[in-house]
Enzyme design. Sequence first.
Site, PDB file in Angstrom:
ATOM      1  N   MET A   1      10.512  -9.785  16.320  1.00  0.00           N
ATOM      2  CA  MET A   1      10.185  -8.832  15.255  1.00  0.00           C
ATOM      3  C   MET A   1      11.480  -8.203  14.760  1.00  0.00           C
ATOM      4  O   MET A   1      11.898  -7.139  15.225  1.00  0.00           O
ATOM      5  CB  MET A   1       9.206  -7.789  15.772  1.00  0.00           C
ATOM      6  CG  MET A   1       7.816  -8.351  15.984  1.00  0.00           C
ATOM      7  SD  MET A   1       6.661  -7.075  16.441  1.00  0.00           S
ATOM      8  CE  MET A   1       5.093  -7.868  16.161  1.00  0.00           C
ATOM      9  N   LYS A  19      19.262   3.922  11.966  1.00  0.00           N
ATOM     10  CA  LYS A  19      20.720   3.753  11.956  1.00  0.00           C
ATOM     11  C   LYS A  19      21.425   4.968  11.341  1.00  0.00           C
ATOM     12  O   LYS A  19      22.511   5.352  11.762  1.00  0.00           O
ATOM     13  CB  LYS A  19      21.111   2.485  11.205  1.00  0.00           C
ATOM     14  CG  LYS A  19      21.319   1.300  12.099  1.00  0.00           C
ATOM     15  CD  LYS A  19      20.103   0.616  12.588  1.00  0.00           C
ATOM     16  CE  LYS A  19      19.518   0.884  13.887  1.00  0.00           C
ATOM     17  NZ  LYS A  19      18.247   0.199  14.144  1.00  0.00           N
ATOM     18  N   HIS A  73      15.893  -9.315   9.697  1.00  0.00           N
ATOM     19  CA  HIS A  73      16.607 -10.467   9.120  1.00  0.00           C
ATOM     20  C   HIS A  73      15.854 -11.773   9.373  1.00  0.00           C
ATOM     21  O   HIS A  73      15.992 -12.726   8.617  1.00  0.00           O
ATOM     22  CB  HIS A  73      18.042 -10.538   9.654  1.00  0.00           C
ATOM     23  CG  HIS A  73      18.164 -10.243  11.113  1.00  0.00           C
ATOM     24  ND1 HIS A  73      18.100  -8.961  11.603  1.00  0.00           N
ATOM     25  CD2 HIS A  73      18.304 -11.054  12.179  1.00  0.00           C
ATOM     26  CE1 HIS A  73      18.222  -9.010  12.920  1.00  0.00           C
ATOM     27  NE2 HIS A  73      18.333 -10.258  13.295  1.00  0.00           N
ATOM     28  N   HIS A  89      45.396  -9.234  14.709  1.00  0.00           N
ATOM     29  CA  HIS A  89      45.703  -8.427  15.891  1.00  0.00           C
ATOM     30  C   HIS A  89      46.209  -7.057  15.439  1.00  0.00           C
ATOM     31  O   HIS A  89      47.031  -7.000  14.535  1.00  0.00           O
ATOM     32  CB  HIS A  89      46.781  -9.122  16.723  1.00  0.00           C
ATOM     33  CG  HIS A  89      47.268  -8.263  17.851  1.00  0.00           C
ATOM     34  ND1 HIS A  89      46.523  -8.073  18.994  1.00  0.00           N
ATOM     35  CD2 HIS A  89      48.410  -7.517  17.987  1.00  0.00           C
ATOM     36  CE1 HIS A  89      47.180  -7.258  19.811  1.00  0.00           C
ATOM     37  NE2 HIS A  89      48.328  -6.905  19.209  1.00  0.00           N
ATOM     38  N   LEU A 110      15.735   2.829  23.247  1.00  0.00           N
ATOM     39  CA  LEU A 110      17.121   3.179  23.595  1.00  0.00           C
ATOM     40  C   LEU A 110      17.838   3.829  22.415  1.00  0.00           C
ATOM     41  O   LEU A 110      18.621   4.770  22.587  1.00  0.00           O
ATOM     42  CB  LEU A 110      17.891   1.935  24.044  1.00  0.00           C
ATOM     43  CG  LEU A 110      17.407   1.289  25.349  1.00  0.00           C
ATOM     44  CD1 LEU A 110      18.239   0.061  25.670  1.00  0.00           C
ATOM     45  CD2 LEU A 110      17.455   2.276  26.513  1.00  0.00           C
ATOM     46  N   LYS A 150       0.829  -1.208   0.000  1.00  0.00           N
ATOM     47  CA  LYS A 150       0.000   0.000   0.000  1.00  0.00           C
ATOM     48  C   LYS A 150       0.866   1.261   0.000  1.00  0.00           C
ATOM     49  O   LYS A 150       0.418   2.317  -0.407  1.00  0.00           O
ATOM     50  CB  LYS A 150      -0.981  -0.012   1.169  1.00  0.00           C
ATOM     51  CG  LYS A 150      -0.384  -0.085   2.553  1.00  0.00           C
ATOM     52  CD  LYS A 150      -1.495  -0.332   3.570  1.00  0.00           C
ATOM     53  CE  LYS A 150      -0.985  -0.565   4.975  1.00  0.00           C
ATOM     54  NZ  LYS A 150      -0.305   0.555   5.599  1.00  0.00           N
ATOM     55  N   ARG A 151       2.112   1.135   0.480  1.00  0.00           N
ATOM     56  CA  ARG A 151       3.037   2.267   0.405  1.00  0.00           C
ATOM     57  C   ARG A 151       3.473   2.468  -1.043  1.00  0.00           C
ATOM     58  O   ARG A 151       3.485   1.534  -1.833  1.00  0.00           O
ATOM     59  CB  ARG A 151       4.322   1.945   1.169  1.00  0.00           C
ATOM     60  CG  ARG A 151       4.283   2.222   2.634  1.00  0.00           C
ATOM     61  CD  ARG A 151       5.731   2.274   3.159  1.00  0.00           C
ATOM     62  NE  ARG A 151       5.736   2.714   4.518  1.00  0.00           N
ATOM     63  CZ  ARG A 151       5.688   1.890   5.567  1.00  0.00           C
ATOM     64  NH1 ARG A 151       5.662   0.590   5.382  1.00  0.00           N
ATOM     65  NH2 ARG A 151       5.669   2.384   6.793  1.00  0.00           N
ATOM     66  N   THR A 203       8.459  -1.255   6.736  1.00  0.00           N
ATOM     67  CA  THR A 203       8.829  -0.500   7.934  1.00  0.00           C
ATOM     68  C   THR A 203      10.342  -0.331   7.983  1.00  0.00           C
ATOM     69  O   THR A 203      10.861   0.757   8.254  1.00  0.00           O
ATOM     70  CB  THR A 203       8.380  -1.282   9.206  1.00  0.00           C
ATOM     71  OG1 THR A 203       6.985  -1.528   9.113  1.00  0.00           O
ATOM     72  CG2 THR A 203       8.702  -0.534  10.473  1.00  0.00           C
TER      73      THR A 203
HETATM   74  P1  FAD Z   1       7.261  -4.632   7.383  1.00  0.00           P
HETATM   75  O1  FAD Z   1       8.648  -4.184   7.202  1.00  0.00           O
HETATM   76  O2  FAD Z   1       6.462  -3.982   8.448  1.00  0.00           O
HETATM   77  O3  FAD Z   1       6.533  -4.459   5.986  1.00  0.00           O
HETATM   78  C1  FAD Z   1       5.187  -4.708   5.837  1.00  0.00           C
HETATM   79  C2  FAD Z   1       4.667  -3.967   4.630  1.00  0.00           C
HETATM   80  O4  FAD Z   1       3.365  -4.416   4.350  1.00  0.00           O
HETATM   81  C3  FAD Z   1       4.552  -2.456   4.825  1.00  0.00           C
HETATM   82  O5  FAD Z   1       5.271  -1.788   3.810  1.00  0.00           O
HETATM   83  C4  FAD Z   1       3.058  -2.165   4.716  1.00  0.00           C
HETATM   84  O6  FAD Z   1       2.786  -0.957   4.033  1.00  0.00           O
HETATM   85  C5  FAD Z   1       2.573  -3.342   3.887  1.00  0.00           C
HETATM   86  N1  FAD Z   1       1.174  -3.704   4.095  1.00  0.00           N
HETATM   87  C6  FAD Z   1       0.529  -3.950   5.262  1.00  0.00           C
HETATM   88  N2  FAD Z   1      -0.732  -4.337   5.011  1.00  0.00           N
HETATM   89  C7  FAD Z   1      -0.878  -4.357   3.673  1.00  0.00           C
HETATM   90  C8  FAD Z   1      -1.954  -4.703   2.809  1.00  0.00           C
HETATM   91  N3  FAD Z   1      -3.116  -5.177   3.268  1.00  0.00           N
HETATM   92  N4  FAD Z   1      -1.742  -4.563   1.494  1.00  0.00           N
HETATM   93  C9  FAD Z   1      -0.573  -4.121   0.994  1.00  0.00           C
HETATM   94  N5  FAD Z   1       0.472  -3.804   1.773  1.00  0.00           N
HETATM   95  C10 FAD Z   1       0.315  -3.938   3.090  1.00  0.00           C
HETATM   96  N6  FAD Z   1      14.755  -4.766  12.872  1.00  0.00           N
HETATM   97  C11 FAD Z   1      16.017  -5.193  12.747  1.00  0.00           C
HETATM   98  O7  FAD Z   1      16.229  -6.371  12.446  1.00  0.00           O
HETATM   99  N7  FAD Z   1      17.082  -4.344  12.916  1.00  0.00           N
HETATM  100  C12 FAD Z   1      16.908  -3.048  13.255  1.00  0.00           C
HETATM  101  O8  FAD Z   1      17.874  -2.302  13.404  1.00  0.00           O
HETATM  102  C13 FAD Z   1      15.590  -2.568  13.408  1.00  0.00           C
HETATM  103  N8  FAD Z   1      15.367  -1.278  13.719  1.00  0.00           N
HETATM  104  C14 FAD Z   1      14.086  -0.828  13.815  1.00  0.00           C
HETATM  105  C15 FAD Z   1      13.885   0.500  14.132  1.00  0.00           C
HETATM  106  C16 FAD Z   1      12.608   0.997  14.237  1.00  0.00           C
HETATM  107  C17 FAD Z   1      12.404   2.457  14.580  1.00  0.00           C
HETATM  108  C18 FAD Z   1      11.495   0.140  13.987  1.00  0.00           C
HETATM  109  C19 FAD Z   1      10.093   0.669  14.057  1.00  0.00           C
HETATM  110  C20 FAD Z   1      11.691  -1.183  13.669  1.00  0.00           C
HETATM  111  C21 FAD Z   1      12.988  -1.688  13.591  1.00  0.00           C
HETATM  112  N9  FAD Z   1      13.229  -3.024  13.288  1.00  0.00           N
HETATM  113  C22 FAD Z   1      14.515  -3.482  13.198  1.00  0.00           C
HETATM  114  C23 FAD Z   1      12.127  -3.997  13.058  1.00  0.00           C
HETATM  115  C24 FAD Z   1      11.922  -4.229  11.572  1.00  0.00           C
HETATM  116  O9  FAD Z   1      11.643  -3.006  10.938  1.00  0.00           O
HETATM  117  C25 FAD Z   1      10.792  -5.217  11.339  1.00  0.00           C
HETATM  118  O10 FAD Z   1      11.051  -6.398  12.078  1.00  0.00           O
HETATM  119  C26 FAD Z   1      10.684  -5.581   9.864  1.00  0.00           C
HETATM  120  O11 FAD Z   1      10.459  -4.444   9.079  1.00  0.00           O
HETATM  121  C27 FAD Z   1       9.558  -6.589   9.640  1.00  0.00           C
HETATM  122  O12 FAD Z   1       9.502  -6.897   8.294  1.00  0.00           O
HETATM  123  P2  FAD Z   1       8.184  -7.411   7.603  1.00  0.00           P
HETATM  124  O13 FAD Z   1       8.561  -7.710   6.202  1.00  0.00           O
HETATM  125  O14 FAD Z   1       7.569  -8.480   8.421  1.00  0.00           O
HETATM  126  O15 FAD Z   1       7.158  -6.187   7.671  1.00  0.00           O
END
Ligand code: FAD
Length: 449
Positions: free
Chosen positions: A318, A51, A321, A444, A186, A34-35, A41
């Site tokens: 969550m 980062k 990777h 080292h 943090l 949808k983005r 995220t």
């Molecule tokens: P997401 O990355 O959340 O992607 C889901 C996507 O689905 C979104 O783009 C959304 O728009 C889309 N979507 C949702 N519903 C629908 C729909 N019905 N139709 C179409 N599109 C839809 N993790 C790390 O491993 N290292 C880090 O350093 C780290 N830092 C973070 C810092 C912050 C501030 C935050 C908030 C999170 C951080 N995370 C980090 C967590 C990480 O971002 C998530 O674990 C990861 O993005 C999850 O991936 P995903 O593919 O499951 O979902």
Amino acid sequence: MSSFDLVVVGAGPGGYVCAIRAAQLGLKTALIDKRHALGGTCLNVGCIPSKALLESSEVFENARLHAAEHGVKLADVALDLETMLARKNGIVKELTDGVGMLMKKNKVTVLQGRGTLTGPGKVTVTGDSGDTEVEAKHICLAMGSEPVQLPFLPFDGELVVSSTEALDFAKVPKKMVVIGAGAVGLELGSVWRRLGADVTVIEMLPTITPFADKQMAKTLQRALAGQGLEFRLSSKVTAGKVLKKSVKLTVEDDKGESEEVSCDKVLVAVGRRPYSDGAGLDSVGLEVDAQGRVVVDDDLRTNVDGIWAIGDLVRGPMLAHKAEDEGMAVAESIAGGAGHVNYDAIPNVVYTEPELAMVGRTDAELKEAGIAFNAGRFQFRANGRAKSLGQQDGMVKILADKETDRVLGVHMVGPRVSELIAEAVVTMEYGGSAEDLARSCHAHPTLSE
Ligand code: FAD
């Protein structure tokens, strides 16, 4: 109606990696988000922008406080927040565009819009250009998560914010309260403290980073407190009043005593919840647990034939990777391979300074499981490279099975341990022993030795 072998809903690290791998394995694949920008995220409002700001704010802090220790005198060190935020946005744009290019290169069809399940093997995409229906032999749900709100203190995007807004403050808050001492709280608390805010972190539990080894959590807390982050542990925010330009919070400690704390920004970082709004899970009878997670088996199959789910939407940490590995596993399973995720070797990192990194089990978990182990510890204070860097806070702890010497957990606080943890992950992935690690020659002087 277009037909695909695989339709992936959600283009975060779980979804886009799944789509690429599936296309590489010869599956006709579509990716829906949808983005407008791909990357979810993680790339848009998570891992990457946080980062980028951590790096920039560390440069500022080093210039202000540490350059002189190296005999480098800098006059008039000043913050240009606009440039810092623009740099962060630039990095995000390059990476999200890069994912778009990868989709083209791998011939993945990208559809912008909200994906809604409308029946077995059917997804409607509602985007800027109206509705499109697609058909799929397999569907992988990768819709990710959203920040949890406190019921008495809903996000207003201005004074009470989630991590998304805390990546974009137009000016440095004077007094900021962070609710929640996990990775997000943090990291973003550190960013704004380095840039000049007075930051208090309030945490309900008695330790920060509750998922981490207790000794590491304490070491990290001591280091961060030394830098000026104020901690209130075993304390609960029980009420909040949003005024015109500030927020008044009621904070209750574990003795039941309460106090009012005023601030001009509150970052609520108490966790994230799986996101499936409007995705039509009910229409196909998908099973969801009490926390809103789509229920999957060990192979990431849901209860509905042909529908898979991965990432923040399902059980497990969550982490980006973890989502990526699950995306790969699903694509490989669909293509007839043996998709597999080793959940025992998923690292977890907090990118503060010092950083915290861990993989495998903590000593508390091993004790609880009745597994006898040896623990080896080393302080960075005695490491030549850490001394040269001027970053001596922290330590490494390696836990190995008492009988077999197999590495069961590695816990670190220190400089750049986000990179060092990879060595522990590889050792664990290969079932290596502590002696294997010790006998591998390390350059080292390095942090890795
Ligand atoms: P997401 O990355 O959340 O992607 C889901 C996507 O689905 C979104 O783009 C959304 O728009 C889309 N979507 C949702 N519903 C629908 C729909 N019905 N139709 C179409 N599109 C839809 N993790 C790390 O491993 N290292 C880090 O350093 C780290 N830092 C973070 C810092 C912050 C501030 C935050 C908030 C999170 C951080 N995370 C980090 C967590 C990480 O971002 C998530 O674990 C990861 O993005 C999850 O991936 P995903 O593919 O499951 O979902």
